[in-house]
Design an enzyme around this catalytic site. Structure first.
Site, PDB file in Angstrom:
ATOM      1  N   ARG A 173       0.822  -1.227   0.000  1.00 36.45           N
ATOM      2  CA  ARG A 173       0.000   0.000   0.000  1.00 36.45           C
ATOM      3  C   ARG A 173       0.856   1.278   0.000  1.00 36.45           C
ATOM      4  O   ARG A 173       0.508   2.283   0.630  1.00 36.45           O
ATOM      5  CB  ARG A 173      -0.966   0.042   1.192  1.00 36.45           C
ATOM      6  CG  ARG A 173      -1.936  -1.083   1.240  1.00 36.45           C
ATOM      7  CD  ARG A 173      -2.918  -1.097   0.078  1.00 36.45           C
ATOM      8  NE  ARG A 173      -3.667  -2.334   0.109  1.00 36.45           N
ATOM      9  CZ  ARG A 173      -3.330  -3.429  -0.603  1.00 36.45           C
ATOM     10  NH1 ARG A 173      -2.290  -3.405  -1.441  1.00 36.45           N
ATOM     11  NH2 ARG A 173      -4.042  -4.516  -0.528  1.00 36.45           N
ATOM     12  N   SER A 222     -10.180   0.222   3.894  1.00 34.55           N
ATOM     13  CA  SER A 222      -9.396  -0.270   5.032  1.00 34.55           C
ATOM     14  C   SER A 222      -8.717   0.905   5.717  1.00 34.55           C
ATOM     15  O   SER A 222      -7.970   1.657   5.088  1.00 34.55           O
ATOM     16  CB  SER A 222      -8.336  -1.265   4.571  1.00 34.55           C
ATOM     17  OG  SER A 222      -8.968  -2.404   4.064  1.00 34.55           O
ATOM     18  N   GLU A 292      -3.755   3.451   7.017  1.00 35.50           N
ATOM     19  CA  GLU A 292      -3.642   3.259   5.565  1.00 35.50           C
ATOM     20  C   GLU A 292      -4.329   4.436   4.865  1.00 35.50           C
ATOM     21  O   GLU A 292      -3.850   4.971   3.871  1.00 35.50           O
ATOM     22  CB  GLU A 292      -4.308   1.945   5.130  1.00 35.50           C
ATOM     23  CG  GLU A 292      -4.298   1.744   3.609  1.00 35.50           C
ATOM     24  CD  GLU A 292      -4.840   0.391   3.181  1.00 35.50           C
ATOM     25  OE1 GLU A 292      -4.629  -0.604   3.902  1.00 35.50           O
ATOM     26  OE2 GLU A 292      -5.484   0.338   2.121  1.00 35.50           O
TER      27      GLU A 292
HETATM   28  C1  FAD Z   1     -15.512   0.417   0.012  1.00 28.08           C
HETATM   29  C2  FAD Z   1     -14.035   0.544  -0.230  1.00 28.08           C
HETATM   30  C3  FAD Z   1     -13.287  -0.605  -0.506  1.00 28.08           C
HETATM   31  C4  FAD Z   1     -11.909  -0.504  -0.724  1.00 28.08           C
HETATM   32  N1  FAD Z   1     -11.197  -1.637  -0.995  1.00 28.08           N
HETATM   33  C5  FAD Z   1      -9.870  -1.556  -1.251  1.00 28.08           C
HETATM   34  C6  FAD Z   1      -9.097  -2.733  -1.554  1.00 28.08           C
HETATM   35  O1  FAD Z   1      -9.584  -3.839  -1.598  1.00 28.08           O
HETATM   36  N2  FAD Z   1      -7.776  -2.576  -1.809  1.00 28.08           N
HETATM   37  C7  FAD Z   1      -7.167  -1.367  -1.783  1.00 28.08           C
HETATM   38  O2  FAD Z   1      -5.963  -1.299  -2.044  1.00 28.08           O
HETATM   39  N3  FAD Z   1      -7.865  -0.247  -1.497  1.00 28.08           N
HETATM   40  C8  FAD Z   1      -9.182  -0.310  -1.233  1.00 28.08           C
HETATM   41  N4  FAD Z   1      -9.890   0.823  -0.932  1.00 28.08           N
HETATM   42  C9  FAD Z   1      -9.172   2.110  -0.843  1.00 28.08           C
HETATM   43  C10 FAD Z   1      -9.111   2.916  -2.141  1.00 28.08           C
HETATM   44  O3  FAD Z   1     -10.158   2.575  -3.023  1.00 28.08           O
HETATM   45  C11 FAD Z   1      -7.762   2.776  -2.847  1.00 28.08           C
HETATM   46  O4  FAD Z   1      -6.690   3.157  -2.031  1.00 28.08           O
HETATM   47  C12 FAD Z   1      -7.726   3.622  -4.131  1.00 28.08           C
HETATM   48  O5  FAD Z   1      -6.548   3.279  -4.837  1.00 28.08           O
HETATM   49  C13 FAD Z   1      -7.739   5.128  -3.876  1.00 28.08           C
HETATM   50  O6  FAD Z   1      -7.965   5.772  -5.121  1.00 28.08           O
HETATM   51  P1  FAD Z   1      -8.650   7.214  -5.189  1.00 28.08           P
HETATM   52  O7  FAD Z   1      -8.682   7.622  -6.611  1.00 28.08           O
HETATM   53  O8  FAD Z   1      -9.934   7.222  -4.467  1.00 28.08           O
HETATM   54  O9  FAD Z   1      -7.560   8.086  -4.409  1.00 28.08           O
HETATM   55  P2  FAD Z   1      -7.815   9.118  -3.220  1.00 28.08           P
HETATM   56  O10 FAD Z   1      -8.456   8.415  -2.075  1.00 28.08           O
HETATM   57  O11 FAD Z   1      -8.482  10.334  -3.744  1.00 28.08           O
HETATM   58  O12 FAD Z   1      -6.309   9.466  -2.829  1.00 28.08           O
HETATM   59  C14 FAD Z   1      -5.495   8.470  -2.229  1.00 28.08           C
HETATM   60  C15 FAD Z   1      -4.032   8.898  -2.411  1.00 28.08           C
HETATM   61  O13 FAD Z   1      -3.700   8.832  -3.785  1.00 28.08           O
HETATM   62  C16 FAD Z   1      -3.171  10.084  -4.215  1.00 28.08           C
HETATM   63  N5  FAD Z   1      -3.575  10.281  -5.623  1.00 28.08           N
HETATM   64  C17 FAD Z   1      -4.821  10.245  -6.153  1.00 28.08           C
HETATM   65  N6  FAD Z   1      -4.758  10.489  -7.479  1.00 28.08           N
HETATM   66  C18 FAD Z   1      -3.456  10.693  -7.769  1.00 28.08           C
HETATM   67  C19 FAD Z   1      -2.739  10.999  -8.983  1.00 28.08           C
HETATM   68  N7  FAD Z   1      -3.354  11.143 -10.160  1.00 28.08           N
HETATM   69  N8  FAD Z   1      -1.397  11.153  -8.893  1.00 28.08           N
HETATM   70  C20 FAD Z   1      -0.746  11.025  -7.712  1.00 28.08           C
HETATM   71  N9  FAD Z   1      -1.352  10.731  -6.548  1.00 28.08           N
HETATM   72  C21 FAD Z   1      -2.702  10.566  -6.592  1.00 28.08           C
HETATM   73  C22 FAD Z   1      -3.775  11.119  -3.283  1.00 28.08           C
HETATM   74  O14 FAD Z   1      -2.966  12.282  -3.222  1.00 28.08           O
HETATM   75  C23 FAD Z   1      -3.763  10.347  -1.967  1.00 28.08           C
HETATM   76  O15 FAD Z   1      -2.475  10.377  -1.388  1.00 28.08           O
HETATM   77  C24 FAD Z   1     -11.263   0.764  -0.694  1.00 28.08           C
HETATM   78  C25 FAD Z   1     -12.024   1.917  -0.434  1.00 28.08           C
HETATM   79  C26 FAD Z   1     -13.390   1.808  -0.205  1.00 28.08           C
HETATM   80  C27 FAD Z   1     -14.166   3.065   0.063  1.00 28.08           C
END
Ligand code: FAD
Length: 299
Positions: A173, A222, A292
Site C-alpha cells: 500500500r 481499510s 492506511e
Molecule cells: C468500500 C471501499 C473498498 C476498498 N477496498 C480496497 C481494496 O480492496 N484494496 C485497496 O488497495 N484499497 C481499497 N480501498 C481504498 C481505495 O479505493 C484505494 O486506495 C484507491 O486506490 C484510492 O484511489 P482514489 O482515486 O480514491 O484516491 P484518493 O483516495 O483520492 O487518494 C489516495 C491517495 O492517492 C493520491 N492520488 C490520487 N490520485 C493521484 C494521482 N493522479 N497522482 C498522484 N497521486 C494521486 C492522493 O494524493 C492520496 O495520497 C477501498 C475503499 C473503499 C471506500
C-alpha cells in the site's frame, strides 16, 4: 486559510475554484474545502500550470477520495482533481493504457471485455488509476505492482516522467515514487483468456466483497494497514472495537477495519474514532496500527 487569489496563478485552459467544497467528492462525505480546486483541461494544461505556478504554491492531488480523510479545516493551496476526459482506457493486445482519472472498475471491465485476465482485482477497488498507483492498491493477493508496465507522471516543475515498476518502488500500500508526482496514465498487462471466464471471476470477487465489506456506505476503505503476519480487523475486533462510535462515526459492525460515517460525522469525529481504535489495540495487543487512509489538510 484563504491566502492566494486565483489571479496570482498561471492562465490555464481548465478551471480554478476558490474555497471549493470537497466533501461531496470523497467517500466519507466529510471534511473541509480546497483553498483552490484546479481541474486541468488535460495533461498538457496540468504541466503548464505546474511549470508556471509561483514557487511557494502548495499542490496536492485527489482522486475520487476513496482512501482519503480530508480534515475539517480543508486543504491549503491548490488541490488538483483530474477531469473525466483523462480517464480513457484503450486496449492493444494484452496491454491496456488507462488515464489516471479512469476508475479501476472500468479498467477491469475493459480488460474482461477484451479477454485479458489478471486485472480482475481492480473491479473491487473503488478508486482511480492515479490513486491506485499511489497506494499500490490491491486485493485478493494481487496488487498494482503485479500488472504495471509503465506509469507516466508530471513532476512539480511540469516535466513528464516515465516510471518502470522498479522506479515506483512498490511495497504494501505504498510507492517510493516522489510525493510531488501527479500520475497521468499507466500501462497495464495481463494474459489472454476467455472474456466469459474473466467476467465470472470478477462477479465472484464482487459477490465476496459485498458480503464481507460495507462497500455501499460512507467509508474510506481499510483504515489501517495489516501489521506483518496479522490482520488489522482481527486486532480491532479483539480490542472490543466492533461497532464502537464517536458521535456519528462508527467502526463498521460488518468489517471492523472500516470506519463509517453514519450521518453527519465530521472528519474530526472519524479521526478521533480511528485514534481511539489505535489506542485500544495498542493496549490489548501491544501493536501500533498504522493508518492506511491518507489524512490530509488542517483540523
Ligand atoms: C468500500 C471501499 C473498498 C476498498 N477496498 C480496497 C481494496 O480492496 N484494496 C485497496 O488497495 N484499497 C481499497 N480501498 C481504498 C481505495 O479505493 C484505494 O486506495 C484507491 O486506490 C484510492 O484511489 P482514489 O482515486 O480514491 O484516491 P484518493 O483516495 O483520492 O487518494 C489516495 C491517495 O492517492 C493520491 N492520488 C490520487 N490520485 C493521484 C494521482 N493522479 N497522482 C498522484 N497521486 C494521486 C492522493 O494524493 C492520496 O495520497 C477501498 C475503499 C473503499 C471506500
Amino acid at each position: 486559510m484563504m491566502t492566494r487569489p486565483c489571479d496570482a496563478l498561471p492562465p490555464v485552459r481548465g478551471t480554478y475554484t476558490m474555497g471549493a467544497p470537497l466533501k461531496d467528492l470523497v467517500w466519507f462525505r466529510a471534511g473541509g474545502p480546497a483553498e483552490i480546486l484546479f481541474r486541468p483541461a488535460d495533461a498538457d494544461d496540468l504541466a503548464t500550470f505546474l511549470a508556471a505556478k509561483p514557487a511557494d504554491t502548495r499542490v496536492s492531488v485527489i482522486g475520487v477520495g476513496s482512501n482519503l480523510l480530508i480534515r475539517d479545516g480543508g486543504i491549503p493551496g491548490v488541490v488538483v482533481r483530474l477531469p473525466g476526459t483523462m480517464g480513457k482506457v484503450t486496449v492493444d493486445g494484452t496491454r491496456l493504457t488507462a488515464g489516471a482519472a479512469a476508475l479501476d472498475a472500468n479498467v477491469a471491465k475493459t480488460a474482461a471485455d477484451a479477454g485479458i485476465a489478471g486485472l480482475e482485482f481492480l473491479r473491487g477497488i473503488p478508486g482511480t488509476v492515479g490513486g491506485a498507483l499511489r497506494m499500490n492498491a490491491g486485493c485478493y493477493g494481487r496488487e498494482i505492482k503485479d500488472i504495471l508496465v509503465e506509469a507516466t507522471a508530471i513532476d512539480a516543475r511540469g516535466h513528464v516522467i516515465r516510471l518502470s515498476p522498479a522506479d515506483m518502488g512498490f511495497t504494501y500500500r505504498h510507492t517510493a515514487a516522489p510525493d510531488d508526482l501527479i500520475f497521468v496514465s499507466a500501462v497495464f498487462e495481463g494474459l489472454a483468456d476467455d472474456p466469459a471466464a474473466v467476467r465470472a471471476r470478477m462477479d465472484k470477487l464482487m459477490a465476496d466483497r459485498e458480503a464481507s465489506q460495507p462497500v455501499k456506505t460512507r467509508t474510506g476503505g481499510s483504515t489501517f494497514k495489516n501489521p506483518p503476519g496479522k490482520n488489522a480487523w482481527r486486532l480491532i475486533d479483539e480490542a472490543g472495537c466492533r461497532g464502537l462510535m464517536h458521535g456519528p462515526a462508527q467502526v463498521s459492525p460488518l468489517h471492523c477495519n472500516f470506519l463509517i460515517n453514519t450521518g453527519d460525522a465530521t472528519a474530526a469525529d472519524i479521526e478521533a474514532l480511528g485514534e481511539e481504535v489505535r489506542a485500544r489495540v495498542k493496549q490489548t495487543s501491544g501493536i501500533e496500527l498504522e493508518w492506511e487512509i491518507k489524512r490530509v489538510g488542517i483540523a
